[in-house]
Scaffold this motif. Structure first.
Motif, short mmCIF file in Angstrom:
data_model
loop_
_atom_site.label_atom_id
_atom_site.label_comp_id
_atom_site.label_asym_id
_atom_site.label_seq_id
_atom_site.Cartn_x
_atom_site.Cartn_y
_atom_site.Cartn_z
N ARG A 1 5.13 3.60 13.79
CA ARG A 1 6.31 4.09 13.07
C ARG A 1 7.14 2.91 12.55
NH1 ARG A 1 8.66 9.44 14.66
NH2 ARG A 1 10.60 8.32 14.32
N SER A 2 7.26 1.86 13.36
CA SER A 2 8.03 0.68 12.97
C SER A 2 7.36 -0.05 11.80
CB SER A 2 8.18 -0.28 14.14
OG SER A 2 8.87 0.34 15.19
N VAL A 3 6.03 -0.11 11.81
CA VAL A 3 5.30 -0.76 10.72
C VAL A 3 5.55 -0.01 9.41
CG1 VAL A 3 2.98 -1.19 9.81
CG2 VAL A 3 3.52 -1.82 12.15
N GLU A 4 5.48 1.30 9.45
CA GLU A 4 5.73 2.09 8.25
C GLU A 4 7.18 1.95 7.79
OE1 GLU A 4 4.44 6.15 8.37
OE2 GLU A 4 2.55 5.59 9.34
N HIS A 5 8.11 1.90 8.74
CA HIS A 5 9.53 1.80 8.40
C HIS A 5 9.86 0.46 7.73
CE1 HIS A 5 13.84 2.47 8.73
NE2 HIS A 5 13.95 1.25 9.28
N ARG A 6 9.24 -0.61 8.20
CA ARG A 6 9.51 -1.95 7.64
C ARG A 6 8.76 -2.22 6.35
NH1 ARG A 6 9.82 -6.34 12.56
NH2 ARG A 6 11.48 -5.35 13.72
N GLY A 7 7.86 -1.33 5.95
CA GLY A 7 7.19 -1.51 4.66
C GLY A 7 5.80 -2.09 4.75
N GLY A 8 5.09 -1.86 5.83
CA GLY A 8 3.71 -2.32 5.93
C GLY A 8 3.52 -3.41 6.96
N LEU A 9 2.25 -3.73 7.19
CA LEU A 9 1.89 -4.70 8.22
C LEU A 9 2.43 -6.09 7.90
CD1 LEU A 9 0.27 -5.34 10.81
CD2 LEU A 9 -1.66 -5.84 9.33
N ASP A 10 2.33 -6.51 6.65
CA ASP A 10 2.77 -7.86 6.27
C ASP A 10 4.26 -8.06 6.55
OD1 ASP A 10 0.18 -8.15 5.43
OD2 ASP A 10 0.66 -7.84 3.32
N ALA A 11 5.07 -7.10 6.12
CA ALA A 11 6.51 -7.20 6.32
C ALA A 11 6.86 -7.16 7.80
CB ALA A 11 7.22 -6.07 5.58
N PHE A 12 6.15 -6.33 8.56
CA PHE A 12 6.41 -6.22 10.00
C PHE A 12 6.13 -7.55 10.69
CE2 PHE A 12 5.30 -5.43 14.39
CZ PHE A 12 6.29 -4.56 14.80
N LEU A 13 4.98 -8.15 10.40
CA LEU A 13 4.61 -9.40 11.06
C LEU A 13 5.55 -10.54 10.68
CD1 LEU A 13 0.72 -9.29 10.81
CD2 LEU A 13 2.12 -9.03 12.86
N LEU A 14 5.96 -10.60 9.42
CA LEU A 14 6.83 -11.69 8.99
C LEU A 14 8.22 -11.59 9.62
CD1 LEU A 14 5.77 -11.96 5.26
CD2 LEU A 14 5.25 -13.55 7.11
#
Length: 102
Positions: free
Chosen positions: A57-70
């Motif tokens: 859910r957090s990955v989707e909220h932040r806009g994808g895997l790339d944005a989440f990891l960064l």
């Protein structure tokens, strides 16, 4: 394999199971881990990770895997996730959020 989320670092918690007679016995609270394949736009490839449903859910909220990891700290990421984060930074196609933060 440890029961730990590769993106958020959530792991097993320990507590007491309390009966009606108020006896306490040890129990484990296991995280809800699922094996998922997430797409990285910067790398152009899919990545298999073992994450909690909360992390999804957090990955989707932040806009994808790339944005989440960064946005996430290296301390809570697994070794595999840190390597993916390094590849995303190296690719130079980081999302606009990283450019705004710098």
């Amino acid at each position: 394999m440890t029961r730990r989320c590769e993106l958020t670092g959530k792991s097993v918690l320990v507590g007491n199971l309390v009966s009606h007679s108020n006896r306490k016995t040890k129990r484990r609270f296991l995280p809800n881990l699922v094996q998922v394949t997430l797409m990285s736009e910067a790398l152009g490839q899919s990545v298999r990770l073992r994450v909690t449903t909360h992390a999804l859910r957090s990955v989707e909220h932040r806009g994808g895997l790339d944005a989440f990891l960064l946005k996430s700290s290296d301390l809570e990421l697994s070794q595999k996730a840190r390597e993916i984060k390094k590849k995303i930074r190296k690719s130079g196609e980081a999302p606009a959020e990283e450019a705004a933060a710098a």
